[in-house]
Design a protein around this motif. Structure first.
Motif, PDB file in Angstrom:
ATOM      1  N   SER A 169       4.760  44.632  48.560  1.00 52.04           N
ATOM      2  CA  SER A 169       4.590  44.957  47.039  1.00 52.04           C
ATOM      3  C   SER A 169       3.227  45.209  46.511  1.00 52.04           C
ATOM      4  O   SER A 169       2.278  44.532  46.981  1.00 52.04           O
ATOM      5  N   THR A 170       3.026  45.992  45.384  1.00 52.73           N
ATOM      6  CA  THR A 170       1.834  46.061  44.719  1.00 52.73           C
ATOM      7  C   THR A 170       2.097  45.609  43.219  1.00 52.73           C
ATOM      8  O   THR A 170       2.993  46.201  42.503  1.00 52.73           O
ATOM      9  N   THR A 171       1.453  44.654  42.631  1.00 49.77           N
ATOM     10  CA  THR A 171       1.801  44.260  41.333  1.00 49.77           C
ATOM     11  C   THR A 171       0.655  44.874  40.550  1.00 49.77           C
ATOM     12  O   THR A 171      -0.671  44.269  40.665  1.00 49.77           O
ATOM     13  N   LYS A 206      13.584  42.550  29.081  1.00 50.48           N
ATOM     14  CA  LYS A 206      14.992  42.833  28.492  1.00 50.48           C
ATOM     15  C   LYS A 206      15.608  44.285  28.236  1.00 50.48           C
ATOM     16  O   LYS A 206      16.544  44.550  28.643  1.00 50.48           O
ATOM     17  N   ARG A 207      14.635  45.042  27.808  1.00 53.55           N
ATOM     18  CA  ARG A 207      14.994  46.461  27.571  1.00 53.55           C
ATOM     19  C   ARG A 207      15.215  47.166  28.896  1.00 53.55           C
ATOM     20  O   ARG A 207      16.276  47.955  29.064  1.00 53.55           O
ATOM     21  N   LEU A 238       7.917  42.629  35.102  1.00 50.50           N
ATOM     22  CA  LEU A 238       7.517  41.002  35.045  1.00 50.50           C
ATOM     23  C   LEU A 238       7.132  40.445  33.814  1.00 50.50           C
ATOM     24  O   LEU A 238       7.560  39.377  33.479  1.00 50.50           O
ATOM     25  N   ALA A 239       6.620  41.312  33.008  1.00 48.76           N
ATOM     26  CA  ALA A 239       5.939  41.009  31.641  1.00 48.76           C
ATOM     27  C   ALA A 239       5.551  42.302  31.021  1.00 48.76           C
ATOM     28  O   ALA A 239       5.251  43.255  31.554  1.00 48.76           O
ATOM     29  N   ARG A 242       5.797  44.833  39.196  1.00 47.79           N
ATOM     30  CA  ARG A 242       5.764  45.032  40.735  1.00 47.79           C
ATOM     31  C   ARG A 242       6.544  46.304  41.356  1.00 47.79           C
ATOM     32  O   ARG A 242       7.649  46.719  40.843  1.00 47.79           O
ATOM     33  N   PHE A 243       5.637  46.992  42.163  1.00 46.60           N
ATOM     34  CA  PHE A 243       6.266  48.210  42.842  1.00 46.60           C
ATOM     35  C   PHE A 243       6.443  47.922  44.169  1.00 46.60           C
ATOM     36  O   PHE A 243       5.514  47.365  44.849  1.00 46.60           O
TER      37      PHE A 243
END
Length: 476
Positions: free
Chosen positions: A427-429, A461-462, A454-455, A401-402
């Motif tokens: 936003s733009t995803t 996590k990183r 998001l995925a 998401r940006f």
């Protein structure tokens, strides 16, 4: 004359028991012609090109005036039978087999066929020309001869000399750029340099007399040259070269830059007339990180690439076994963001890997060939990603998401082959698949608060770990 490395098609001339001239091209690059694939040239046009390049000086003067005075023919490939036909005008089988071998065609796939078009009767065509046509042809040949004598084409050493005088001489006033200097630099005879210098003087590219013991670019008639003497085609070429020079700056300090620049001076030596050509482009690349390349490694790797020979070296990058001798099959040299990588199959690791050229030591080109696989291109190992030099094995589905400025910027840039967008007011995803995990993480971090992964879960996590680590540094 270009030599074949794989089965090819094209035109040829046969003289004194050997292929004298030819223009071979690999079948995959040939021109479709019905059910056949033919070469890229015809005999008449290619003969004129050879005449302009001085190649016809290899044969007696009486044979130079017409392309059909020497036995000729062509090789074609038949798509329906997967066989090759060598069309000729009556050569012996022993001679035809020499042509077959020249075009890298196996005996089992070759057929020979006599074509009246290539028979010696063609020579009689010259007798059917009218006196006026003969005179016109002779006038054209005389004009070409006069032009060539007045303005002989600059050779490869002349092009290199021009580039050195234009790009190096001003910064090194203590060096005498004379024939002895270039003789040592290029490791050729003095007469070779003097021939090149004469051609440069004949074309008004360097001064007739040396300046302080060095050859110098002739700039005296620069304005007049470009406003009156210079053809429109050359003006367009120079404008293009100016912009190309700007684009090339991103590869400066690489052997690639040197080779392409030498080629530009060879094809359009007039650019040496002004020191502003390579800095006057209206299409450029913004300042980039400069390359710092081990040129000896580049030359050895490039040699191995050209011949499909294996390489042996030690790799000294941290976290690797620095003493192990690695034997690899070199696939490609990859330039990316100030670094040069060798993309290769490693027998040591039984994987395709990227090696930084500057960490390769004791590089040896082995006298052992390998078969280049069809899927050797690094683009086949990015999983559709377009974020630079990176080889990954696991293709994952990404969703990012940006916001802010990045929201609109991303809509005009392609991160992967299959990317899609989902927009709302804030936003733009972007969703896509790729195997470039670390490159995707770098992209997200480069946008700071304007990017949120998001995925997949391991990317989220990183990213959080990196953000928290940076937050700790801020606290300190």
């Amino acid at each position: 004359m270009q030599e074949c490395k794989s089965p090819s098609v094209g035109i040829w001339w046969f003289y004194y028991d050997d292929v004298l001239f030819a223009d071979p091209v690999e079948v995959e690059k040939g021109l479709p012609y019905g059910d056949c694939i033919a070469g890229l040239s015809d005999h008449a046009d290619y003969w004129d090109k050879m005449e302009a390049a001085g190649e016809l000086e290899k044969i007696p003067p009486l044979l130079r005036s017409e392309y059909f005075y020497i036995p000729r023919g062509r090789v074609v490939f038949h798509k329906d039978t997967d066989r090759y036909t060598i069309l000729h005008g009556g050569l012996k089988k022993r001679e035809l087999n020499k042509i077959r071998k020249f075009f890298c065609i196996t005996k089992e796939l070759a057929d020979f066929d006599t074509d009246f078009h290539y028979t010696k009767d063609d020579v009689n065509m010259s007798r059917k020309l009218s006196d006026e046509e003969k005179m016109q042809r002779q006038l054209r040949r005389d004009e070409k001869a006069v032009e060539k004598e007045a303005h002989p084409p600059v050779d490869k050493y002349g092009a290199k000399i021009l580039r050195i005088l234009r790009e190096e001489a001003a910064d090194n006033p203590g060096i005498k750029y004379n024939s002895e200097y270039f003789e040592k630099r290029f490791d050729v005879s003095n007469i070779t340099i003097l021939r090149a210098i004469k051609k440069l003087k004949d074309n008004n590219l360097i001064k007739d007399k040396q300046v302080h013991g060095s050859y110098a670019i002739e700039e005296k008639y620069y304005e007049d040259f470009y406003s009156q003497s210079c053809s429109e085609e050359i003006k367009k070429n120079i404008a293009l070269i100016a912009s190309l020079g700007g684009v090339l700056q991103q590869y400066k300090n690489t052997p690639l830059y040197d080779s392409v620049t030498d080629l530009i001076y060879f094809l359009q030596p007039e650019i040496a007339k002004s020191d502003k050509i390579f800095s006057s482009g209206r299409v450029i690349v913004s300042p980039q990180m400069e390359y710092d390349i081990n040129t000896q490694n580049w030359e050895k790797v490039y040699d191995a690439l050209q011949r499909n020979h294996k390489l042996r070296f030690r790799y000294t990058k941290p976290y690797t076994n620095n003493e192990a001798q690695r034997i690899v099959w070199p696939f490609q040299l990859v330039l990316d963001n100030g670094s040069v990588y060798l993309f290769a199959y490693s027998e040591y690791a039984d994987l395709v890997l990227l090696y930084d050229l500057n960490y390769m030591t004791d590089v040896v080109v082995l006298n052992e060939e390998f078969d280049l696989p069809e899927d050797y291109d690094i683009n086949n190992y990015s999983g559709g990603g377009r974020l630079g030099a990176y080889k990954g094995d696991k293709i994952e589905n990404y969703k990012i998401r940006f916001t802010g400025y990045a929201k609109d910027w991303m809509k005009n840039h392609k991160l992967a082959d299959n990317q899609t967008f989902k927009e709302d007011e804030e936003s733009t995803t972007v969703s896509f698949s790729s195997s470039q995990f670390d490159k995707v993480l770098e992209l997200i971090l480069s946008w700071g608060r304007q990017a949120e992964p998001l995925a997949p879960a391991r990317l989220v996590k990183r990213w959080k770990e990196e953000v928290l680590a940076m937050a700790e540094k801020v606290k300190d």
